[in-house]
Each structure stands twice: as structure tokens, then as C-alpha cells.
Write a protein that holds these residues in place. Sequence first.
Motif: not given
Length: 74
Positions: A49-62
Motif C-alpha cells: 500500500m502507499t505510505d498515505e494509506a498506511a498512515e491512515l490505517l495506523l491512525q484508525r487502528r491506533e
Amino acid sequence: CFCKRRVNRIYDNEFMAEWNAHSWRGKKPGVDVRIALGGYNCRHILSWMTDEAAELLLQRREQQKNTYNPVICR
């Protein structure tokens, strides 16, 4: 155990490449872990996945990137 500790987590390419130096039951010798993942009988897939998608998922999953599931393996 290799897969249980890593399933549904997010890792960068450099961190995953370090796993090639590790040993575990079922590891396929000489095959990059980014291809064979857990090794013998592993049915997991690796999704890029893109870096942007990874950051979004990391935030949502805490979650933090490059961390393992807190699973005790025997």
C-alpha cells in the motif's frame, strides 16, 4: 507463530527484509520472506500500500508501524 505475531499489522519494506536473517519452524531456506511469508503451509498474503494509506490505517487502528501482535507462541 511467525504469522500470528505479524497478521493485520503494517511494516515497511526495510523492516520486513530484516526477517530474512531470522529462523523459525517452517521457514523456506533461501526464499525471501516477502515472497514466502511464514513459510511451509502459510496461506497468508502480503498486500502493498502507499505510505498515505498506511498512515491512515495506523491512525484508525491506533497502532504503530513495525510492531508485532502481543501473542504468546509456544
